[in-house]
Design an enzyme around this catalytic site. Structure first.
Site, PDB file in Angstrom:
ATOM      1  N   ASP A  30       0.407  -1.611  -0.311  1.00 46.16           N
ATOM      2  CA  ASP A  30      -0.256  -0.016  -0.107  1.00 46.16           C
ATOM      3  C   ASP A  30       0.907   1.236   0.118  1.00 46.16           C
ATOM      4  OD1 ASP A  30      -3.210  -0.155   1.354  1.00 46.16           O
ATOM      5  OD2 ASP A  30      -1.823   2.566   0.807  1.00 46.16           O
ATOM      6  N   ASN A 212     -24.495  -7.603  -7.579  1.00 45.42           N
ATOM      7  CA  ASN A 212     -24.924  -6.082  -6.165  1.00 45.42           C
ATOM      8  C   ASN A 212     -25.477  -5.360  -6.882  1.00 45.42           C
ATOM      9  OD1 ASN A 212     -22.540  -6.969  -4.810  1.00 45.42           O
ATOM     10  ND2 ASN A 212     -21.730  -4.792  -4.972  1.00 45.42           N
ATOM     11  N   GLY A 257     -35.330  -2.882   6.041  1.00 49.66           N
ATOM     12  CA  GLY A 257     -34.753  -1.673   7.291  1.00 49.66           C
ATOM     13  C   GLY A 257     -34.434  -0.498   6.902  1.00 49.66           C
ATOM     14  N   CYS A 264     -20.756  -0.194  -1.175  1.00 51.21           N
ATOM     15  CA  CYS A 264     -20.485  -0.982  -2.464  1.00 51.21           C
ATOM     16  C   CYS A 264     -22.220  -1.162  -2.840  1.00 51.21           C
ATOM     17  CB  CYS A 264     -20.410  -2.618  -1.734  1.00 51.21           C
ATOM     18  SG  CYS A 264     -18.754  -2.767  -1.746  1.00 51.21           S
ATOM     19  N   ARG A 332     -19.923   4.298   5.806  1.00 49.65           N
ATOM     20  CA  ARG A 332     -19.729   4.459   4.432  1.00 49.65           C
ATOM     21  C   ARG A 332     -21.483   4.681   4.171  1.00 49.65           C
ATOM     22  NH1 ARG A 332     -15.214   2.456   1.227  1.00 49.65           N
ATOM     23  NH2 ARG A 332     -14.927   0.613   3.381  1.00 49.65           N
TER      24      ARG A 332
HETATM   25  C1  UGA Z   1     -22.310  -6.501  -0.386  1.00 51.86           C
HETATM   26  C2  UGA Z   1     -23.076  -7.840  -1.589  1.00 51.86           C
HETATM   27  O1  UGA Z   1     -23.241  -8.433  -0.432  1.00 51.86           O
HETATM   28  C3  UGA Z   1     -20.885  -8.843  -1.037  1.00 51.86           C
HETATM   29  O2  UGA Z   1     -21.863  -9.384  -2.160  1.00 51.86           O
HETATM   30  C4  UGA Z   1     -20.240  -8.124  -2.627  1.00 51.86           C
HETATM   31  O3  UGA Z   1     -18.615  -8.226  -2.095  1.00 51.86           O
HETATM   32  C5  UGA Z   1     -19.893  -6.606  -1.352  1.00 51.86           C
HETATM   33  O4  UGA Z   1     -20.939  -5.182  -1.163  1.00 51.86           O
HETATM   34  C6  UGA Z   1     -18.800  -5.810  -2.379  1.00 51.86           C
HETATM   35  O5  UGA Z   1     -19.016  -5.466  -3.573  1.00 51.86           O
HETATM   36  O6  UGA Z   1     -17.577  -5.318  -2.197  1.00 51.86           O
HETATM   37  P1  UGA Z   1     -21.491  -5.557   2.247  1.00 51.86           P
HETATM   38  O7  UGA Z   1     -21.602  -4.178   1.047  1.00 51.86           O
HETATM   39  O8  UGA Z   1     -20.305  -5.468   2.991  1.00 51.86           O
HETATM   40  O9  UGA Z   1     -21.682  -6.713   1.362  1.00 51.86           O
HETATM   41  O10 UGA Z   1     -22.827  -5.606   2.733  1.00 51.86           O
HETATM   42  P2  UGA Z   1     -24.284  -6.122   2.763  1.00 51.86           P
HETATM   43  O11 UGA Z   1     -24.720  -7.766   3.773  1.00 51.86           O
HETATM   44  O12 UGA Z   1     -24.356  -6.666   1.539  1.00 51.86           O
HETATM   45  O13 UGA Z   1     -25.058  -5.471   3.286  1.00 51.86           O
HETATM   46  C7  UGA Z   1     -25.124  -4.298   2.700  1.00 51.86           C
HETATM   47  C8  UGA Z   1     -26.426  -3.620   2.762  1.00 51.86           C
HETATM   48  O14 UGA Z   1     -27.843  -4.287   2.855  1.00 51.86           O
HETATM   49  C9  UGA Z   1     -26.187  -2.900   4.543  1.00 51.86           C
HETATM   50  O15 UGA Z   1     -26.848  -1.467   4.417  1.00 51.86           O
HETATM   51  C10 UGA Z   1     -27.563  -3.989   4.677  1.00 51.86           C
HETATM   52  O16 UGA Z   1     -28.476  -3.256   5.926  1.00 51.86           O
HETATM   53  C11 UGA Z   1     -28.778  -4.140   4.394  1.00 51.86           C
HETATM   54  N1  UGA Z   1     -29.346  -5.186   3.586  1.00 51.86           N
HETATM   55  C12 UGA Z   1     -28.669  -6.475   3.805  1.00 51.86           C
HETATM   56  C13 UGA Z   1     -30.585  -5.114   4.060  1.00 51.86           C
HETATM   57  O17 UGA Z   1     -31.295  -4.120   4.814  1.00 51.86           O
HETATM   58  N2  UGA Z   1     -31.739  -6.164   4.089  1.00 51.86           N
HETATM   59  C14 UGA Z   1     -30.970  -7.547   3.875  1.00 51.86           C
HETATM   60  O18 UGA Z   1     -32.186  -8.736   3.725  1.00 51.86           O
HETATM   61  C15 UGA Z   1     -29.464  -7.425   3.346  1.00 51.86           C
END
Ligand code: UGA
Length: 433
Positions: A30, A212, A257, A264, A332
């Site tokens: 990095d 995504n 929610g 992402c 973020r």
């Molecule tokens: C997301 C994807 O799930 C990953 O597969 C991907 O690799 C990642 O982005 C990326 O592109 O790097 P992440 O952002 O870490 O992962 O988190 P998530 O668990 O997907 O949650 C994202 C948002 O959706 C959060 O705000 C969460 O609260 C919301 N969410 C998730 C809901 O409101 N309801 C759900 O049922 C699931």
């Protein structure tokens, strides 16, 4: 294999550490010297369960190194992973690929004679691999590089598990030799059940964005259905279960929610529609998802206003959790970044507690205070908003902790049972019920 991960953000650090744990020789590099110095001492810049232990273990066994000497790391590696950030540009639309291309130029200048596989693990718009190849091939032999797309699908908070047990590994390359090497690299995961897909580089890039965007759509879909449930006296969780049991739909990512957030979904949905626009394709569905998600925060704020009967001024409002989801310190695009300042501006006194600690962003905002524990955060509350689904918030005895008699709970993650709350005579609101 000798691997070089360029960029020690979520993707680079987690995959680098996990690759080392699978027996590879890994160097994570990095340009942020401070970060590298800390990592060398085993200090982890992000909150991710299990990561620190894995870093220390692999540093100790000598398979994992941290460095800021990009030239040396590139020369000594067989496979180079580009894992730098691709944030949204200031125009709020497309992905900023400056870091990706800067790194590419450096790789090009450091490679002399030994064949290297150059992989984008960063999420990049379709055709970025073509541009990387163009930069690398300028005045260099095409035999020196193989440019591959290998997107990462790990989630923050579940990153290590997601890396080790992925649903699928996607490799975008039309080069058979490269494909063979990468299949071999991932063989420990394939033997544990991960599906391995070899496709074209462009398809691989698009698989990541489309995945995504689809997940963001699924969440937005259930969030809108939740709005209907609230008006029709239906519990949205029954809908999620009833829909999710259909294998074509699946039950995951159907939890309603607050607006989805994180590093992402917001960025990638914007980027895919911008890329499509460039190719004169209108991804109208995803555009609607982006709009709907933006509106959602205002909708929930209106609900807060309704709950407090329009009297926000001087009300003590407690936020339990401010991160965009549990098990991360990442703020973020968290909806709390809009909700808290908006309520504070209307005269509310905000106390918040998050297990990942105090947030700099809120330090500047008048009437917003960080409490060191749940107890002190909720003590004087008129309204408790459960914003993030941390385990710490799942069995709170509100009645014994809150001094005010007529306090209200707005559970934006549907952690608690409405029936139980009714029995306990607590005024309680959830989402979509
Ligand atoms: C997301 C994807 O799930 C990953 O597969 C991907 O690799 C990642 O982005 C990326 O592109 O790097 P992440 O952002 O870490 O992962 O988190 P998530 O668990 O997907 O949650 C994202 C948002 O959706 C959060 O705000 C969460 O609260 C919301 N969410 C998730 C809901 O409101 N309801 C759900 O049922 C699931």
């Amino acid at each position: 294999m000798k691997l070089c991960m360029i960029g020690t953000g979520y993707v680079g650090l987690v995959s680098g550490v996990c690759f080392a744990d699978l027996g590879n020789e890994v160097v994570c590099v990095d340009k942020d010297l401070n970060k590298i110095e800390k990592l060398k001492k085993g200090i982890i810049p992000i909150y991710e369960p299990g990561l620190e232990e894995l870093v220390k273990k692999n540093q100790k066994n000598g398979r994992l190194r941290f460095s800021s000497n990009l030239k040396d790391c590139i020369i000594k590696s067989d496979i180079i992973f580009i894992c730098v950030g691709t944030p949204t540009k200031k125009n709020g639309r497309d992905a900023d690929l400056t870091q990706v291309f800067n790194v590419t130029k450096k790789i090009r200048s450091y490679i002399k004679s030994k064949f290297k596989i150059v992989i984008t693990k960063s999420t990049v718009p379709v055709t970025t691999g073509d541009q990387i190849e163009k930069i690398l091939f300028k005045n260099k032999s095409k035999k020196l590089f193989s440019v591959v797309s290998n997107p990462e699908f790990l989630r923050e908070g579940e990153a290590i598990r997601d890396f080790i047990y992925p649903d699928r590994i996607v490799i975008g390359t039309s080069n058979d030799k490269t494909n063979k090497i990468l299949k071999n690299l991932y063989s420990p995961l394939i033997s544990k059940g991960a599906k391995y897909i070899n496709t074209t580089r462009r398809a691989s890039e698009l698989i990541k964005y489309a995945s995504n965007a689809f997940l963001a759509t699924k969440i937005t879909f259930i969030n809108e259905i939740a709005n209907l449930c609230e008006k029709t006296n239906i519990n949205v969780e029954d809908i999620s279960i009833g829909m999710g049991l259909d294998k074509r739909i699946g039950g995951r990512f159907l939890r309603s929610g607050p607006a989805y957030g994180g590093s992402c979904f917001p960025k990638d949905t914007k980027s895919i529609v911008t890329t499509a626009d460039k190719f004169k394709v209108n991804l109208s569905l995803i555009k609607t998802v982006i709009k709907s998600n933006k509106k959602r925060t205002l909708l929930l704020l209106n609900k807060v206003n309704e709950i407090l009967k329009g009297k926000i001024k001087n009300k003590n409002i407690c936020f339990l959790g401010v991160t965009f989801k549990a098990n991360t310190d990442d703020m973020r695009d968290s909806s709390s970044l809009i909700m808290i300042p908006s309520l504070a501006k209307k005269g509310a006194k905000i106390n918040y507690y998050d297990p990942s600690g105090e947030k700099n962003f809120f330090k500047k905002i008048k009437n917003v205070i960080f409490s060191k524990n749940i107890k002190s955060a909720i003590r004087n509350s008129d309204l408790v908003i459960i914003h993030t689904e941390w385990n710490d918030f799942k069995s709170i005895n509100f009645k014994s902790l809150i001094k005010k008699k007529n306090f209200v709970i707005y559970d934006m993650r549907n952690i608690y049972s409405s029936l139980k709350m009714k029995k306990d005579k607590i005024k309680y609101f959830g989402i979509g019920r």
